[in-house]
Design a protein around this motif. Sequence first.
Motif, PDB file in Angstrom:
ATOM      1  N   ILE A 450       0.910  -1.151   0.130  1.00  0.00           N
ATOM      2  CA  ILE A 450      -0.055   0.148  -0.021  1.00  0.00           C
ATOM      3  C   ILE A 450       1.150   1.262  -0.026  1.00  0.00           C
ATOM      4  CG2 ILE A 450      -1.734   1.299   1.386  1.00  0.00           C
ATOM      5  CD1 ILE A 450      -2.574  -1.327   2.429  1.00  0.00           C
ATOM      6  N   PRO A 451       0.561   2.257  -0.878  1.00  0.00           N
ATOM      7  CA  PRO A 451       1.556   3.291  -0.870  1.00  0.00           C
ATOM      8  C   PRO A 451       1.436   4.086   0.415  1.00  0.00           C
ATOM      9  CG  PRO A 451       0.070   3.257  -2.797  1.00  0.00           C
ATOM     10  CD  PRO A 451      -0.312   2.323  -2.056  1.00  0.00           C
ATOM     11  N   ALA A 452       2.590   4.551   1.103  1.00  0.00           N
ATOM     12  CA  ALA A 452       2.801   5.333   2.243  1.00  0.00           C
ATOM     13  C   ALA A 452       3.216   4.174   3.080  1.00  0.00           C
ATOM     14  CB  ALA A 452       1.414   5.875   2.716  1.00  0.00           C
ATOM     15  N   LEU A 453       3.113   2.799   2.990  1.00  0.00           N
ATOM     16  CA  LEU A 453       3.812   1.924   3.877  1.00  0.00           C
ATOM     17  C   LEU A 453       5.239   1.464   3.119  1.00  0.00           C
ATOM     18  CD1 LEU A 453       0.576  -0.205   4.762  1.00  0.00           C
ATOM     19  CD2 LEU A 453       1.786   1.500   6.332  1.00  0.00           C
ATOM     20  N   GLN A 478       1.500  11.515  -5.600  1.00  0.00           N
ATOM     21  CA  GLN A 478       0.191  11.185  -5.796  1.00  0.00           C
ATOM     22  C   GLN A 478      -0.076  10.015  -5.200  1.00  0.00           C
ATOM     23  OE1 GLN A 478      -0.384  11.439 -10.043  1.00  0.00           O
ATOM     24  NE2 GLN A 478      -0.706  13.638 -10.045  1.00  0.00           N
ATOM     25  N   ALA A 479       0.748   9.030  -5.249  1.00  0.00           N
ATOM     26  CA  ALA A 479       0.576   7.613  -4.646  1.00  0.00           C
ATOM     27  C   ALA A 479       0.574   7.654  -3.073  1.00  0.00           C
ATOM     28  CB  ALA A 479       1.614   6.653  -5.260  1.00  0.00           C
ATOM     29  N   GLN A 480       1.814   8.598  -2.730  1.00  0.00           N
ATOM     30  CA  GLN A 480       1.742   8.911  -1.356  1.00  0.00           C
ATOM     31  C   GLN A 480       0.711   9.443  -0.506  1.00  0.00           C
ATOM     32  OE1 GLN A 480       4.431   8.009   0.725  1.00  0.00           O
ATOM     33  NE2 GLN A 480       3.964   8.941   2.435  1.00  0.00           N
ATOM     34  N   THR A 481      -0.022  10.501  -1.299  1.00  0.00           N
ATOM     35  CA  THR A 481      -1.174  11.153  -0.999  1.00  0.00           C
ATOM     36  C   THR A 481      -2.522  10.153  -0.935  1.00  0.00           C
ATOM     37  OG1 THR A 481      -0.540  13.008  -1.793  1.00  0.00           O
ATOM     38  CG2 THR A 481      -2.834  12.776  -1.282  1.00  0.00           C
ATOM     39  N   ILE A 482      -2.522   9.274  -1.954  1.00  0.00           N
ATOM     40  CA  ILE A 482      -3.616   8.329  -2.050  1.00  0.00           C
ATOM     41  C   ILE A 482      -3.311   7.309  -0.589  1.00  0.00           C
ATOM     42  CG2 ILE A 482      -4.573   6.495  -3.137  1.00  0.00           C
ATOM     43  CD1 ILE A 482      -4.004   7.991  -5.679  1.00  0.00           C
ATOM     44  N   LEU A 487      -5.001   5.116   4.714  1.00  0.00           N
ATOM     45  CA  LEU A 487      -4.477   4.626   5.983  1.00  0.00           C
ATOM     46  C   LEU A 487      -5.274   5.676   6.997  1.00  0.00           C
ATOM     47  CD1 LEU A 487      -0.522   4.323   5.552  1.00  0.00           C
ATOM     48  CD2 LEU A 487      -2.377   2.511   5.879  1.00  0.00           C
ATOM     49  N   LEU A 488      -5.486   6.902   6.735  1.00  0.00           N
ATOM     50  CA  LEU A 488      -6.331   7.689   7.518  1.00  0.00           C
ATOM     51  C   LEU A 488      -7.698   7.034   7.839  1.00  0.00           C
ATOM     52  CD1 LEU A 488      -6.358  10.351   9.410  1.00  0.00           C
ATOM     53  CD2 LEU A 488      -6.916  11.576   7.394  1.00  0.00           C
TER      54      LEU A 488
END
Length: 505
Positions: A450-453, A478-482, A487-488
């Motif tokens: 999952i982006p951000a992980l 953009q992937a980090q934002t999504i 996650l939020l």
Amino acid sequence: MKQGEFFINMETFLIRALQLILSLSILVVLHELGHFAFARLFKVRVEKFYIFFNPGFSILRAKKINGKWQFKFFAKNVPSTERPKKDADGDIAMSENGKPVTELIPLSELPDDDWRKYPDSTEWGIGWLPLGGYCKISGMVDESMDTAQMKSEPQPWEYRSRSVWQRLPIITGGVLVNFILAMVIYAGVLFTWGKDYLPLQNAKYGLQFSQVFVENGFKNGDKILSIDGKQYSELSDVIQKILIDGAKNVTVLRGDSQILNITLPADFPQKVLASEETNLISYRFPFVVDAVSPGTPAERVKLQPGDSITGINGKQIPIFQDFVSALDHYRDSLIQLTFYRQGKIQQVAVQLDQSGKLGVAVRPFTEFLQPEHVEYSFFAAIPAGISLGWETLSSYVKQFKLVFTKEGTKQLGGFGAIGKLFPKSWDWQIFWSMTALLSVILAFMNFLPIPALDGGYVLFLLYEMFTGRKPSDKFLEQAQTIGMLLLLALLIYANGNDIYKAIFK
């Protein structure tokens, strides 16, 4: 709620909260140190390393400048290294979509006492929001969303200037540390305390089953002989085989001689989740008083520690679980209680209140059933800890499939659910065992693609390895934002589940 109960509940909450915060702090710090260690190994700058998050200000900030440490307490965070970019006319430059353009502030324009002037030195700190921590690596698209840095050309000290083979261990370092940590903790627990368990063969009073088990063929008092033709000695293995591995055939001994085969439905794990029952299978044991609470029906009739409760209104009910179930039908009633004291049978009339409870603590099942204790030497504990770590990871991976069911989604929990895994009183053995389990969970969850992980970064690195093309910085942003939004949303949903259950259930 009585005042005494309120303070007891608050004490329990604080003890569990402290255990949770300490456990997660240890895990997050070591996880981020895994990223930090590999980044420094490959000479990549680490701009910040923080325990807890620090929106707005930090409890402690520290940085080594010109060979000397500088400390700031309860100070505002270092200002951004970005500033609005000016166009040829001196006005703020705007992007095509109408947003102000930013640029990095040249170091030469910063005063000598400004920490931003020394980016090669890591800023260490303690934030005020105890929900984790972070390690900000230079030249990497992360939760800081430092877009100005990414607009400039890659610098020799940045993450993005390293080869994919160097970036990969930087990303996976945290997961690797967490998994190794779990095995080390398990080995330490086994070496320090050994292992205690109660063999199923020693459950001479049989087993107690939750309602969903009873509805699917089990009967309280049954003894489990085998599952899918294989014998198991620990109750935890039984629950795993039935709920996680999806075992279908359970052979039980009912009474003294009746052997039955119970066939479970294919959706039995989903039924268990839907029932929301927690104590699925437990050991049955006699009802012997351990302590009497003041101001209760038990105190009024002078019950004593050591009294063995055996019946109600002339009916023999010697097993604790059966007695509690029967007692529930006599709320606000006068009952005739039968018990043994020093080998002599006695009876006494007891007036129950609306709660339908006697008001006693009972002696644990380990006083009536024979537990086993296994000691581990230092060298025996190491392979045993490694094995337990792998078994825990394997079990959790198998459990994870249940999350994608309707019933499993409803069981998702946040910090409240995790906190309840810790005991009501401080117990170091349980604390370290739970920390090891959470370390395995943290390692696995971070490795999800999952982006951000961490797993999202690994996914993009694998794409680069196989295609020879690196995803653009804009795509990564953009992937980090999504990913952060996902996650939020998951965090809000899971903790919302906790709040809903606390209020309405």
